[in-house]
Design an enzyme around this catalytic site. Sequence first.
Site, PDB file in Angstrom:
ATOM      1  CG  HIS A  41      -5.076   8.367  -1.432  1.00  0.00           C
ATOM      2  ND1 HIS A  41      -5.274   7.351  -0.516  1.00  0.00           N
ATOM      3  CD2 HIS A  41      -6.259   9.022  -1.538  1.00  0.00           C
ATOM      4  CE1 HIS A  41      -6.533   7.394  -0.091  1.00  0.00           C
ATOM      5  NE2 HIS A  41      -7.156   8.404  -0.683  1.00  0.00           N
ATOM      6  CE1 TYR A  42      -6.419   6.051   3.641  1.00  0.00           C
ATOM      7  CE2 TYR A  42      -6.890   8.348   3.126  1.00  0.00           C
ATOM      8  CZ  TYR A  42      -7.336   7.061   3.385  1.00  0.00           C
ATOM      9  OH  TYR A  42      -8.672   6.783   3.383  1.00  0.00           O
ATOM     10  NE  ARG A  43      -8.291   4.006   0.615  1.00  0.00           N
ATOM     11  CZ  ARG A  43      -9.491   4.336   0.186  1.00  0.00           C
ATOM     12  NH1 ARG A  43      -9.676   4.597  -1.099  1.00  0.00           N
ATOM     13  NH2 ARG A  43     -10.509   4.402   1.028  1.00  0.00           N
TER      14      ARG A  43
END
Length: 206
Positions: free
Chosen positions: A140-142
């Site tokens: 995920h980009y987080r």
Amino acid sequence: MTDTAASASQPALVRNELNLVWLDMEMTGLDPDNDRIIEIAVVVTNSTLDIAVEGPVFAIHQSDETLAKMDDWNKSTHGRSGLIDRVRASTVTEADAAAQLQAFLAQYVSPGKSPMCGNSICQDRRFMARWMPEFERFFHYRNLDVSTLKELCRRWQPAIYKGFQKRAMHTALADIHESIDELKYYRQHFLIPAASAPAGESAPAA
């Protein structure tokens, strides 16, 4: 091709989109454009950190020329841990490691679901985007960065901050387990629900 494989005796971890993927790398320096990855490891935990499964640990082969460019701190630290010798003996490339790690992680979580978890993890992510771009896109980009809590605790609760002592092993797998332990420590001592706050302290009004 792997130094350490997941143990069959570990508790079973069920595939779940809330599982967390923890990652750590050792590099020849801090600049992803000029330095290289020399070790990478992953650990998958459930969302409450109660079950952990170790993935493969890879020493990534790099040339003697690349290793010679390391500064004195890196040469001393990675020489003392034996990592430099493992890197020289390894035949694993960044692409080899990325493919095997992604296959391992896919057993426990779908692509794009887990944040990248660790300490100062944005630095690892920068190197991954440079040298393992397809693997970087698995996450995920987080980010779940334990160092965020570390910096807040240092400023808001310095006594609690001093209560967690890092061993600073500077090997990928050991550093991952230390990051997980550190998050557990902050959960117990720093992230205290309002109902558990010391007497005399009340939760702010909504």
